[in-house]
Design a protein around this motif. Structure first.
Motif, short mmCIF file in Angstrom:
data_model
loop_
_atom_site.label_atom_id
_atom_site.label_comp_id
_atom_site.label_asym_id
_atom_site.label_seq_id
_atom_site.Cartn_x
_atom_site.Cartn_y
_atom_site.Cartn_z
N HIS A 81 123.97 32.71 -157.41
CA HIS A 81 124.91 31.80 -156.76
C HIS A 81 126.30 31.80 -157.40
N GLU A 82 126.51 32.64 -158.40
CA GLU A 82 127.82 32.76 -159.03
C GLU A 82 128.43 34.07 -158.53
N LEU A 83 129.39 33.99 -157.60
CA LEU A 83 129.78 35.25 -156.97
C LEU A 83 131.25 35.32 -156.56
N SER A 84 131.68 36.56 -156.46
CA SER A 84 133.00 36.88 -155.91
C SER A 84 132.83 38.08 -154.98
N ALA A 104 136.71 34.04 -154.35
CA ALA A 104 135.65 33.42 -155.14
C ALA A 104 134.93 32.45 -154.21
N VAL A 105 133.61 32.48 -154.24
CA VAL A 105 132.82 31.70 -153.29
C VAL A 105 132.24 30.46 -153.94
N GLU A 106 132.49 29.31 -153.32
CA GLU A 106 131.79 28.08 -153.69
C GLU A 106 130.48 28.08 -152.90
N PRO A 107 129.35 28.21 -153.59
CA PRO A 107 128.10 28.60 -152.91
C PRO A 107 127.30 27.44 -152.32
N GLN A 108 127.97 26.54 -151.62
CA GLN A 108 127.23 25.44 -151.04
C GLN A 108 127.78 25.06 -149.67
N ARG A 109 126.92 24.41 -148.89
CA ARG A 109 127.29 24.01 -147.55
C ARG A 109 126.86 22.56 -147.31
N PRO A 110 127.76 21.60 -147.51
CA PRO A 110 127.43 20.21 -147.22
C PRO A 110 127.49 19.94 -145.72
N ALA A 151 135.54 29.86 -149.29
CA ALA A 151 135.87 31.18 -149.84
C ALA A 151 137.33 31.13 -150.23
N TYR A 152 137.61 31.09 -151.53
CA TYR A 152 138.95 30.85 -152.04
C TYR A 152 139.62 32.16 -152.46
N GLU A 153 140.80 32.41 -151.92
CA GLU A 153 141.52 33.62 -152.28
C GLU A 153 141.90 33.60 -153.75
N ILE A 154 141.76 34.74 -154.40
CA ILE A 154 142.09 34.84 -155.82
C ILE A 154 143.20 35.86 -156.02
N ALA A 164 133.67 35.33 -160.16
CA ALA A 164 132.27 34.94 -159.99
C ALA A 164 131.91 33.78 -160.91
N LEU A 165 132.45 33.80 -162.13
CA LEU A 165 132.10 32.78 -163.12
C LEU A 165 132.89 31.49 -162.93
N ILE A 166 133.67 31.39 -161.86
CA ILE A 166 134.28 30.11 -161.51
C ILE A 166 133.19 29.08 -161.21
N GLU A 167 132.03 29.55 -160.76
CA GLU A 167 130.95 28.60 -160.48
C GLU A 167 130.52 27.87 -161.75
N PRO A 168 130.13 28.53 -162.84
CA PRO A 168 129.81 27.77 -164.05
C PRO A 168 131.03 27.07 -164.65
#
Length: 353
Positions: A81-84, A104-110, A151-154, A164-168
Motif C-alpha cells: 500500500h506504499e506506492l508511486s 504518489a498514491v494515497e491508498p484509500q477510498r473513503p 493520486a498526487y502529482e510529484i 512511495a514512502l510518502i505513505e509511512p
C-alpha cells in the motif's frame, strides 16, 4: 469505460495492456505470481502504472500470520500500500491531460458521505477501502486504480522510492500533528525502525528542539542520530522516565516501552500510540490522571500528501536513505522477509522491472 477506451483519449501514449502481472498472497506464508486482468476504471479514477512499492510491517504480518485483528486473509490478496507510479489512463470525469503524470498514491477510498468523512476525519470512515487490507487488493502488481484526487502529482526532484514512502511519512506527520509538536517541542520516540526514524524527521520538520529516540539496537540508534534524532537512548539500559518531554510517540508496540514512555511525559503532555503491539496493555493510569496526560491512537492519516511532498521537495525530510533493499515483483516474497536481516530498514518492490 474500459482502460483501453480511456487510454485512447490521449494521443502519443501506447495502449494499456489487457493483463498484468501480480504477486498474490494465496494464503498465510504462500505467495505466487499470477496474470490478472488490468482493473477497469470508474469515471472518477485514474489507472496508475506502479513504479515502486514499499514493504510495510502490516504486509509482513499478513504474510506471516494471515490476519491483523479482525482482518483475515480468507481469499487471495495482493499486498502493498506504499506506492508511486505514473498515470496510464483516466476515467471519463478526469482530465486526460493527467496521463503521463508521475504520482504518489494515497491508498484509500473513503465513502465521502458519512459523519466521519463530513467532519474531515475520512480516515475513520466505517466503510473505507484501504489497499492490501482484506478484501481490497494492493499494489504488488503492475497497475492499480485510485480516485483521481488521491493520486498526487510529484515533482521530478522526488524519486519513485520517496514518493512511495510518502505513505509511512504520512503516518509520522499525522502522529506529530496529533502530538501537538511545534517549534521548541521536546519529544520522545520509542522504536528506531522506519516509522520511528520517519517520525523523528517529521518532528524535526515541525520544529521540535529535542528529539529523543529509544531502541535496543545500537546500529539503528546510530542511524537515527544521523537522520532526525538529537538524542539516542538504549531501551535496555537507559531509563526514559522523568525526561519531562512534551510528547511521546510510540513506534515500537512494546508494552514496556509504552508504559515507560508515558512516564517520560510532563504534565499536560501528549502520548500517541502508533506501533502495532498487543491488543491490551497495562497502563500507568494514576500517572495519566494526576498529570492530565492526553493519550490517543493513530489510525492512518488525513490530508497529509501535499505537506509530505513539499517537505521532501524542500529537503526537510529524506526518505531515500531508508531504502536498504530493492526487489523485482517476482521477488516480492523475498522482500517481505528482508526486514529480518541485519541492517535492513525498508525494502522496495519495483513491479516494472
Amino acid at each position: 469505460m474500459t482502460t483501453s477506451t480511456a487510454q485512447s483519449r490521449a494521443s502519443g501514449h501506447s495502449e494499456v495492456p489487457a493483463t498484468m502481472r501480480a504477486a498474490v498472497l494465496k494464503r498465510q506464508g504462500d505467495m505466487a505470481m499470477e496474470t490478472l486482468p488490468v482493473p477497469k476504471l470508474e469515471a472518477d479514477q485514474v489507472l496508475v502504472k506502479v513504479a515502486a512499492v514499499g514493504v510495510c510491517g502490516s504486509d509482513v504480518h499478513y504474510y506471516e500470520h494471515g490476519r491483523i485483528g479482525d482482518y483475515v486473509v480468507d481469499h487471495p490478496l495482493i499486498l502493498g500500500h506504499e506506492l508511486s507510479g505514473r498515470i496510464a489512463a483516466v476515467g471519463s470525469d478526469v482530465d486526460p491531460g493527467r496521463i503521463g503524470q508521475r504520482v504518489a498514491v494515497e491508498p484509500q477510498r473513503p465513502c465521502r458521505k458519512c459523519r466521519q468523512c463530513k467532519a474531515g476525519r475520512y480516515n475513520l470512515c466505517p466503510d473505507i477501502e484501504f489497499y492490501a487490507t482484506p478484501p481490497v487488493d494492493g499494489a504488488f502488481t503492475e497497475y492499480v486504480t485510485i480516485q483521481g484526487d488521491f493520486a498526487y502529482e510529484i515533482p521530478d526532484s522526488v524519486s519513485d522510492e520517496a514518493a512511495a514512502l510518502i505513505e509511512p511519512l504520512s503516518v509520522g506527520l499525522w502522529a506529530c500533528e496529533r502530538a501537538g509538536i511545534k517549534p521548541g517541542s521536546r519529544v520522545l520516540i520509542a522504536g528506531a525502525g522506519p516509522i520511528g526514524i520517519i517520525a523523528a524527521q517529521a518532528a524535526r520538520a515541525y520544529g521540535a528542539a529535542e528529539i529523543y529516540i529509544s531502541d535496543i539496537a545500537e546500529d539503528r540508534l546510530a542511524f537515527a542520530l544521523k537522520h532526525g534524532a538529537t538524542h539516542a537512548l538504549n531501551a535496555g539500559t537507559d531509563s526514559v522516565e522523568g525526561l519531562d518531554v512534551d510528547s511521546f510517540i510510540d513506534a515500537s508496540g512494546a508494552p514496556q516501552a509504552v508504559r515507560s514512555g508515558i512516564k517520560a511525559v510532563g504534565p499536560a503532555g501528549r502520548v500517541i500510540l502508533v506501533g502495532l503491539g498487543a491488543d491490551d496493555v497495562e497502563l500507568p493510569v494514576s500517572y495519566i490522571q494526576n498529570h492530565e496526560i492526553w493519550l490517543s491512537g493513530v489510525f492512518r492519516y488525513t490530508n497529509t500528501w501535499p505537506l509530505a511532498i513539499q517537505l521532501i521537495a524542500d529537503g526537510k525530510v529524506d526518505l531515500d536513505i531508508l531504502v536498504t533493499g530493492k526487489f523485482t515483483l517476482a521477488e516480492s516474497e523475498e522482500a517481505l522477509k528482508a526486514g529480518k536481516q541485519t541492517g535492513q530498514l525498508k525494502a522496495v518492490v519495483y513491479p516494472g522491472r
